[in-house]
Design a protein around this motif. Structure first.
Motif, mmCIF file in Angstrom:
data_model
loop_
_atom_site.group_PDB
_atom_site.id
_atom_site.type_symbol
_atom_site.label_atom_id
_atom_site.label_comp_id
_atom_site.label_asym_id
_atom_site.label_seq_id
_atom_site.Cartn_x
_atom_site.Cartn_y
_atom_site.Cartn_z
ATOM 1 N N THR A 320 0.830 -0.986 -0.023
ATOM 2 C CA THR A 320 0.003 -0.299 0.075
ATOM 3 C C THR A 320 1.249 1.422 0.106
ATOM 4 O OG1 THR A 320 -1.632 -1.270 1.084
ATOM 5 C CG2 THR A 320 -1.576 1.313 1.501
ATOM 6 N N SER A 321 1.940 1.511 0.891
ATOM 7 C CA SER A 321 2.743 2.455 0.809
ATOM 8 C C SER A 321 3.703 2.698 0.209
ATOM 9 C CB SER A 321 3.815 1.697 2.230
ATOM 10 O OG SER A 321 2.445 2.172 3.848
ATOM 11 N N THR A 429 -7.340 1.052 4.007
ATOM 12 C CA THR A 429 -8.122 1.056 5.165
ATOM 13 C C THR A 429 -7.997 1.988 6.445
ATOM 14 O OG1 THR A 429 -6.932 0.137 6.747
ATOM 15 C CG2 THR A 429 -8.379 -1.561 5.305
ATOM 16 N N LEU A 430 -9.735 2.666 6.932
ATOM 17 C CA LEU A 430 -9.734 3.593 7.979
ATOM 18 C C LEU A 430 -8.546 2.997 9.112
ATOM 19 C CD1 LEU A 430 -10.884 6.581 7.730
ATOM 20 C CD2 LEU A 430 -12.800 4.846 9.185
ATOM 21 N N SER A 431 -8.922 2.091 9.620
ATOM 22 C CA SER A 431 -7.807 2.080 10.875
ATOM 23 C C SER A 431 -6.491 1.967 9.915
ATOM 24 C CB SER A 431 -8.121 0.485 10.985
ATOM 25 O OG SER A 431 -7.813 -0.282 10.029
ATOM 26 N N GLY A 432 -6.281 1.380 9.172
ATOM 27 C CA GLY A 432 -4.588 1.895 8.927
ATOM 28 C C GLY A 432 -4.172 2.903 8.181
ATOM 29 N N LYS A 435 -3.765 4.604 11.955
ATOM 30 C CA LYS A 435 -2.639 3.765 12.662
ATOM 31 C C LYS A 435 -1.203 4.675 12.250
ATOM 32 C CE LYS A 435 0.018 -0.084 13.880
ATOM 33 N NZ LYS A 435 0.609 -1.309 12.989
ATOM 34 N N ARG A 436 -1.509 4.956 11.097
ATOM 35 C CA ARG A 436 0.243 5.973 10.210
ATOM 36 C C ARG A 436 0.102 7.091 11.137
ATOM 37 N NH1 ARG A 436 -1.959 5.039 5.234
ATOM 38 N NH2 ARG A 436 -1.081 3.278 5.111
ATOM 39 N N HIS A 437 -0.928 8.024 11.177
ATOM 40 C CA HIS A 437 -1.087 9.194 11.442
ATOM 41 C C HIS A 437 -1.554 9.117 12.550
ATOM 42 C CE1 HIS A 437 -1.641 9.946 6.682
ATOM 43 N NE2 HIS A 437 -1.604 10.320 7.445
ATOM 44 N N SER A 438 -1.196 8.648 13.839
ATOM 45 C CA SER A 438 -1.836 8.280 15.205
ATOM 46 C C SER A 438 -2.643 8.624 15.436
ATOM 47 C CB SER A 438 0.212 8.764 15.700
ATOM 48 O OG SER A 438 1.351 8.479 15.420
ATOM 49 N N ALA A 453 -17.223 2.840 8.742
ATOM 50 C CA ALA A 453 -15.346 3.163 8.207
ATOM 51 C C ALA A 453 -15.627 2.851 6.583
ATOM 52 C CB ALA A 453 -15.269 1.824 8.970
ATOM 53 N N SER A 454 -16.802 2.898 6.193
ATOM 54 C CA SER A 454 -16.984 2.376 4.750
ATOM 55 C C SER A 454 -15.599 4.192 4.243
ATOM 56 C CB SER A 454 -18.176 2.764 3.588
ATOM 57 O OG SER A 454 -18.505 1.486 5.076
ATOM 58 N N ILE A 455 -14.531 3.301 3.065
ATOM 59 C CA ILE A 455 -14.262 4.418 2.735
ATOM 60 C C ILE A 455 -13.939 3.931 0.965
ATOM 61 C CG2 ILE A 455 -12.815 5.289 4.633
ATOM 62 C CD1 ILE A 455 -10.047 4.089 3.297
#
Length: 466
Positions: A320-321, A429-432, A435-438, A453-455
């Motif tokens: 993804t990154s 994903t919204l959770s990802g 997490k990435r942005h703390s 959480a739908s994006i």
């Protein structure tokens, strides 16, 4: 008696037959044998090339045809011996540059059975490795001898990430591993006026390293800094050893149609990621195999199910990154060059298969296209290309600098948080993202007035300060 002697000596070279038969049975008999049964070697060494890399020396024998060989070492003094069956040497080793290598002298001779023996007198103990490369395209059959420095196996260790250039005990630089493709006996693609891909991409890589190192909060590490070859897996492993935040492999494409043109960016394919997960799990008993970047996670003490989940999660996040940074790089390259494709492409390139280092392969243009080759041959365009690639990298990390880095610290001090906006990419994903942005998922939902959480891809999220 004469016929049995003739049969026993068949298969040696003409020169060798003359010498041996003349010594043993007289010149007249030797001449008779050569007339009745012409002697030819199965292969010939047409040239010998040598490259010195930071940790090894590579010796390449260009052969007229494939030949069997044996490799062994002798001690007191240290020597490396190479026996090449039924082969003759077309020229000596006088022009082979052994300076600044562990090779003190090269000796050779033809044995009674027609074997070419090459002896390398060494100044230090090395770990030799050899392999054959079959004829391919315009490249002949080759015998490759790699002499690795030191007599002991090297093992991977988890090192603390390098400190930033400014003294700080709380933050580190973002590490960019820059890989110039090909090198040494592998010139890569050849363009007009014998422009070699390996030279072009090394120049771009070095220029990009200058751009990176001149930017606060960043450090560049060149995977290859000279004209030598590094195996593909070793390139990506070097990036992992460095605990790099990003691996960028630079190339210059070629196609049989000279009209093909345009820059491209590749990330690993989903299929490639799946197969690499399987490979990684197969070797998880090796405690040097770690995932998770700085700090690392050893798979040594994990059962198969947990190890599988960990590696799969790591590969998914890494891919993804890779796609996200690839988009930024492609957009910036499009400002100075025509693009071959307007989206990041995906392929199973071996050099991209790192489970925990986001990796992209950049094709800076088609070296087989006369117009693009002319641009790639100039230092000014190489500088523009290097800057465009790094601008894309910066755009990516400005939006989401890794935790614990100087850049993340500066953004936090300024009150901007890790990012003000974020555009959803494929695989997010919204959770990802949280997490990435703390930040928490709940805070993201509230800040963007989302009911669930739908994006969707292309959607822009507002990122609250962490």
């Amino acid at each position: 008696m004469m016929s049995s002697r003739v049969s026993a000596l068949a298969g040696a070279t003409s020169t060798h037959c003359i010498k041996v038969l003349a010594q043993r049975y007289g010149g007249f008999l030797a001449l008779c044998v050569l007339v009745l049964s012409p002697c030819v070697f199965a292969a010939q060494v047409n040239s010998v090339r040598l490259w010195r890399a930071p940790d090894n020396t590579r010796l390449v024998f260009d052969l007229s045809s494939a030949a069997e060989h044996k490799l062994f070492t002798l001690s007191n003094p240290d020597r490396v011996v190479i026996d090449i069956s039924n082969t003759e040497l077309k020229k000596g080793f006088g022009d082979v540059p052994i300076e600044d290598t562990p090779i003190a002298k090269i000796r050779y001779g033809t044995r009674a059975n027609g074997t070419l023996r090459v002896v390398l007198d060494m100044t230090a103990t090395t770990k030799p490795r050899s392999f054959d490369l079959p004829k391919h395209g315009d490249k002949p059959d080759r015998l490759v001898i790699d002499l690795y420095d030191g007599s002991e196996e090297t093992t991977k260790t988890v090192n603390t990430a390098p400190a930033i250039k400014e003294v700080s005990t709380q933050a580190r630089d973002i590490i960019i591993a820059i890989d110039a493709g090909h090198g040494g006996e592998d010139p890569g693609a050849i363009g007009p006026k014998k422009l070699r891909e390996k030279d072009v991409v090394l120049a771009i890589a070095k220029q990009m390293a200058k751009e990176v190192n001149a930017t606060p909060g960043y450090t560049a590490k060149l995977i290859r800094d000279g004209d030598y070859y590094i195996p593909l897996k070793e390139r990506r492993n070097k990036a992992r050893d460095l605990r790099a935040d990003l691996f960028v492999s630079i190339h210059a494409d070629a196609f049989h149609n000279p009209k093909a043109r345009g820059a491209s960016v590749f990330a690993l394919s989903r299929h490639g990621a799946t197969s690499e997960t399987a490979r990684f799990l197969a070797s998880k008993e090796n405690d040097a195999d770690l995932i998770g970047g700085v700090g690392g996670v050893s798979l040594n003490d994990k059962d198969n199910v947990l190890a599988g989940v960990l590696v799969d999660l790591s590969m998914t996040a890494t891919l993804t990154s890779s796609l996200q940074v690839g988009e930024q790089v492609l957009n910036n390259m499009g400002r100075i060059s025509k693009l071959h494709k307007k989206q990041v492409e995906q392929a199973g390139f071996a050099v991209l298969k790192s489970p925990d280092v986001p990796s992209i392969l950049v094709e800076t243009g088609f070296i087989s296209n006369p117009h693009e080759a002319n641009k790639l041959a100039t230092s000014s365009y190489r500088k523009f290309m290097a800057k465009a690639i790094f601008n894309g990298v910066q755009s990516y990390f400005d939006r989401q600098p890794p935790a614990g880095t100087w850049l993340a610290l500066q953004q936090h001090k300024s009150g901007t948080g890790l990012s003000s906006k974020y555009t959803i990419s494929k695989g997010d994903t919204l959770s990802g993202i949280a997490k990435r942005h703390s930040v928490s998922v709940k805070k993201l939902l509230e800040h963007n007035r989302l009911s669930d959480a739908s994006i969707r891809v292309g959607q822009t999220l507002k990122i609250p300060a962490s």
